[in-house]
Design a protein around this motif. Structure first.
Motif, short mmCIF file in Angstrom:
data_model
loop_
_atom_site.label_atom_id
_atom_site.label_comp_id
_atom_site.label_asym_id
_atom_site.label_seq_id
_atom_site.Cartn_x
_atom_site.Cartn_y
_atom_site.Cartn_z
N GLU A 53 43.41 89.00 -51.05
CA GLU A 53 43.78 90.00 -52.06
C GLU A 53 42.65 90.98 -52.29
OE1 GLU A 53 47.28 90.04 -52.46
OE2 GLU A 53 46.31 91.21 -54.05
N PHE A 54 41.46 90.40 -52.50
CA PHE A 54 40.29 91.17 -52.90
C PHE A 54 39.87 92.16 -51.81
CE2 PHE A 54 35.51 91.10 -53.58
CZ PHE A 54 35.56 92.08 -54.56
N LEU A 55 39.90 91.71 -50.56
CA LEU A 55 39.39 92.55 -49.47
C LEU A 55 40.37 93.64 -49.04
CD1 LEU A 55 37.40 90.09 -47.16
CD2 LEU A 55 36.54 91.69 -48.87
N LYS A 56 41.59 93.60 -49.61
CA LYS A 56 42.59 94.61 -49.24
C LYS A 56 42.08 96.03 -49.49
CE LYS A 56 47.04 92.31 -49.32
NZ LYS A 56 48.07 91.78 -50.24
N SER A 57 41.26 96.16 -50.55
CA SER A 57 40.79 97.50 -50.92
C SER A 57 39.55 97.92 -50.13
CB SER A 57 40.49 97.54 -52.42
OG SER A 57 39.39 96.68 -52.69
N PHE A 58 39.09 97.07 -49.21
CA PHE A 58 37.86 97.37 -48.47
C PHE A 58 38.18 98.10 -47.17
CE2 PHE A 58 34.17 94.79 -50.12
CZ PHE A 58 34.78 94.44 -51.31
N SER A 59 37.44 99.14 -46.87
CA SER A 59 37.55 99.77 -45.55
C SER A 59 36.76 98.91 -44.57
CB SER A 59 36.96 101.17 -45.58
OG SER A 59 35.55 101.09 -45.74
N SER A 60 36.98 99.11 -43.26
CA SER A 60 36.25 98.26 -42.31
C SER A 60 34.76 98.54 -42.39
CB SER A 60 36.78 98.44 -40.89
OG SER A 60 37.09 99.77 -40.63
N LYS A 61 34.39 99.78 -42.78
CA LYS A 61 32.98 100.12 -42.94
C LYS A 61 32.35 99.31 -44.08
CE LYS A 61 30.35 104.38 -42.35
NZ LYS A 61 30.46 105.85 -42.52
N GLU A 62 33.09 99.20 -45.18
CA GLU A 62 32.57 98.44 -46.34
C GLU A 62 32.44 96.96 -46.00
OE1 GLU A 62 34.21 101.04 -50.13
OE2 GLU A 62 35.65 100.00 -48.85
N LEU A 63 33.41 96.46 -45.23
CA LEU A 63 33.38 95.06 -44.84
C LEU A 63 32.18 94.79 -43.92
CD1 LEU A 63 34.94 92.49 -45.27
CD2 LEU A 63 36.40 93.07 -43.35
N LEU A 64 31.94 95.75 -43.04
CA LEU A 64 30.84 95.66 -42.07
C LEU A 64 29.50 95.38 -42.75
CD1 LEU A 64 30.33 95.98 -39.03
CD2 LEU A 64 29.90 98.40 -39.42
N ARG A 65 29.32 96.01 -43.90
CA ARG A 65 28.07 95.85 -44.69
C ARG A 65 27.73 94.39 -44.92
NH1 ARG A 65 25.28 97.60 -49.83
NH2 ARG A 65 26.25 96.26 -51.38
N TYR A 66 28.77 93.56 -45.04
CA TYR A 66 28.54 92.14 -45.34
C TYR A 66 28.57 91.24 -44.11
CZ TYR A 66 29.35 93.85 -50.02
OH TYR A 66 29.25 94.54 -51.18
N ILE A 67 29.47 91.58 -43.17
CA ILE A 67 29.71 90.66 -42.05
C ILE A 67 28.43 90.32 -41.29
CG2 ILE A 67 30.81 90.54 -39.76
CD1 ILE A 67 32.70 89.78 -41.96
N ASP A 68 27.52 91.29 -41.22
CA ASP A 68 26.26 91.03 -40.52
C ASP A 68 25.50 89.84 -41.12
OD1 ASP A 68 25.70 92.41 -38.20
OD2 ASP A 68 25.40 94.29 -39.29
N TYR A 69 25.72 89.58 -42.41
CA TYR A 69 24.96 88.52 -43.09
C TYR A 69 25.75 87.22 -43.23
CZ TYR A 69 21.78 92.28 -44.28
OH TYR A 69 20.91 93.32 -44.21
#
Lengths: 449, 449
Positions: free
Chosen positions: A75-91
């Motif tokens: 639900e929460f990540l629905k509003s995230f663009s792939s760029k915004e998600l990218l910021r976290y995935i690296d960690y």
């Protein structure tokens, strides 16, 4: 912290968000463990959650995202663009990254993977995405330290230094040959105590518990529990080291399995969460209710055969609930004991025949006690005419229900069905019908109707 | 190894014992993990077990003894003198030593403790013996590495070297002040990467999850699960470091709790193992069977009130099992969902009122479906005269059972009783009686009897 206390604290955080008091929020969050931040998010609305996440460093934000429950994260990540998600995935550790990306639409998943800075990690995630969620491959993370068997301790320490930021918790160093085949492990304690120039081949422990990528998560859990491990390496069919599974994920598997068994015992057919919709909830519950309903309707048809007898002796109807309830209770007790003994390690010098004999003895004892007590009550306090019929039927029902309860989980297991189902509405429905059949047959014979 | 395979292997071991082929046994055992040796003991008779143990080094023998299931260990150790037990206790971790000694007669316990070579360990065990088995103090081990905050890394490494044989798995180094108060921890990774002359105070992590000696094992389990820990330090009220609890013991706590909940749901009142005696088994099962029996007898009395009505409309009796079974099934489903939501972390923005409203909606949906289906069946295929009565009663029973199932675990929990009991015979017995009351009342009103 008490619950009241936490609730108040969350309100404080909420109003700080209203007032856009970023400094206060950042200061508070810096003192919290990521698991506590995650828990707080469950109380806040989506916008406030977003505000919190934006106030965190990407590293802590990544921990929080990994920790979130799946359906809430989706639900929460629905509003995230792939760029915004990218910021976290690296960690995010590779195993959690796979979980998160698996929940995303294919487009987002591919955009994130193709834009990741760390190409090695992107490849790792891509590889992990191929595995089934509930096998060892789907549980493992790629973050681990491995040392070639021909290295010195110093080379090994350099490898640890090189990977220090990527591998958060090391647990143990895996020792491999030139072809990446897993040979054993060496503990950090041993590395600390060894001389720098010592050879890994002289200090490593060769014997090691490991699992294959394709093994089921339950098997991994069993192994780790049996050998008291906090981490287990995963290899492919050639014995090459592929990843590692840590105990925290296995604890989740064990807890989840216990919940599934409980739901099976309760006749709930899909895993439901408290915040599922009314439709999902009803759908999970209706199948077994309907099975029970058909059982009840069959029971009605069956009793209908004895309509004439019931008109003659209406008191026969009085004991229907006693008969069906006893059958159900005995059946569930028996099957639960069998299910639990199937789950635990096979025990002492008892053969199958001895087991059954014991089940039989317990059933006789319980049947005699229950039938005896009911006989006393009925004979001295009530309907003495039926006292013998009811007790004879009760005794037979206890015997039959014990047998059914013992045999059903074994049969279900043989067919690859979760045996915990046998302790649920399945056995109560069957035993209701069997109980009625026994009761009315006994009555018909003993009352010469 | 498949089960068949193992069985055969055990037979081979057995005949080697018969032939007193000590060399073969020793060779075979040297290649086995202690957990596998323990599992093998479950298949052998007591004498053969003794032969195996005598063929092991005291260190491995100690691991095997620690791993054995309690009731089997008690039986097995009966033939041991305190001197023979002493041979192993020196090698057993303090937490397991406490478990083993707790199972022994006071005389044996004191003899072992007074003759132990390692006086520090004897004192540790003596201290641990004071704690309740199911609190943090009763779970912890004294084996850990602690470093003074003012030490250098080199001093810390020397401490690790000094304790190397006593502390098998290190996990992490605990950092304390001069008064032994726990300040934080430093990972072995950090120690490896730091310079020898670096100060512990500059590299340790101050924030740390810890528990108090008196905290319940369930709380410890919850914390370790929440923070994904494989080890947690235990402190006393002054914050002084007392010991550590490792995740393998917590996994056992979690598994055991799940088993207890399952048994509560099945109406088994004591924890039973497959190799308990017939009397123990019967005693564990009779209490709830007798409760169910009284429920059934009360039900009989209740239906008895309607004897005249039954004589007029004997078909009323047909649907008794349908009514009671539906009530039981719905009640167990509802209470299981509540119990599970109580166990998991409190979830998203839903208040208690919203939860109840949802339970109500689910009950209405399920009630309408079941009552509707039964109406269709009864009206078109059978006893149309009672169709409306039965369906109206069924709908009411579903509503009532949902309510009872939801409220009972909450009430039990408030009174400190395991809420899982609410998903067992407790709720089925109550719902049987409520169901009968509803059914006959509805029938009386609707049939104007």
């Amino acid at each position: 912290m008490s619950f009241e206390h936490t609730r108040k604290y969350y309100k404080q955080i909420e109003s700080a968000i209203r007032n856009e008091d970023r400094d206060f929020i950042v200061k508070e969050l810096s003192e919290m463990h990521y698991a506590d931040i995650t828990e707080m998010l469950y109380y806040l609305n989506t916008e406030d959650c977003r505000y919190i996440l934006d106030s965190l460093s990407p590293r802590v934000g990544a921990d929080v995202l990994s920790e979130l429950e799946e359906d809430i994260r989706v639900e929460f990540l629905k509003s995230f663009s792939s760029k915004e998600l990218l910021r976290y995935i690296d960690y995010v550790d590779s195993d959690d990254a796979v979980d998160i990306l698996n929940e995303q639409p294919v487009k987002v998943r591919e955009e994130v993977l193709s834009h990741m800075q760390d190409k090695e990690k992107a490849n790792n995630i891509l590889e992990l995405l191929h595995y089934d969620e509930d096998c060892a491959g789907g549980l493992m993370a790629k973050e681990l330290i491995k040392a070639n068997v021909n290295w010195t301790v110093l080379q090994c320490i350099e490898e640890i230094r090189r990977q220090a930021t990527k591998v958060d918790k090391i647990y143990t160093v895996y020792v491999v040959d030139d072809h990446d085949v897993l040979l054993g492990r060496v503990s950090l304690k041993r590395i600390i105590l060894a001389k720098d120039e010592a050879k890994i081949k002289d200090i490593y422990v060769p014997e090691i518990a490991m699992v294959n990528t394709f093994q089921a998560e339950e098997e991994v859990a069993e192994l780790m529990q049996k050998y008291d491990l906090e981490v287990i390496p995963v290899v492919n069919v050639q014995g090459k080291l592929q990843g590692r599974i840590t105990i925290d994920d296995i604890v989740d598997v064990i807890t989840e399995q216990a919940e599934i068994d409980q739901q099976a015992m309760a006749g709930i057919s899909e895993s439901v969460e408290p915040n599922d919709s009314v439709i999902t909830m009803s759908r999970a519950r209706l199948p077994w209710l309907i099975v029970g309903m058909f059982g009840g309707l069959l029971g009605a048809k069956f009793i209908g055969i004895f309509e004439n007898e019931l008109t003659l002796v209406p008191a026969m109807a009085f004991f229907i609930p006693l008969i069906t309830a006893t059958g159900g209770n005995v059946g569930i007790q028996s099957s639960t004991i069998v299910v639990q003994s199937m789950a635990s390690s096979p025990s002492v010098q008892e053969t199958m025949a001895e087991r059954f004999f014991k089940v039989l003895l317990v059933a006789i004892v319980n049947g005699l006690v229950i039938a005896g007590l009911v006989f006393v009550f009925n004979y001295f306090l009530g309907d003495s005419s039926l006292a013998f019929v009811v007790s004879a039927a009760l005794f037979s029902v206890v015997m039959l229900a014990s047998f059914m309860g013992t045999i059903t989980p074994i049969v279900l297991d043989r067919f690859g069905i979760n045996p915990a189902l046998a302790s649920g509405p399945f056995i109560t429905t069957t035993n209701d019908l069997l109980g009625l059949a026994v009761y009315f047959s006994v009555a018909k014979v003993l009352l010469h109707m």
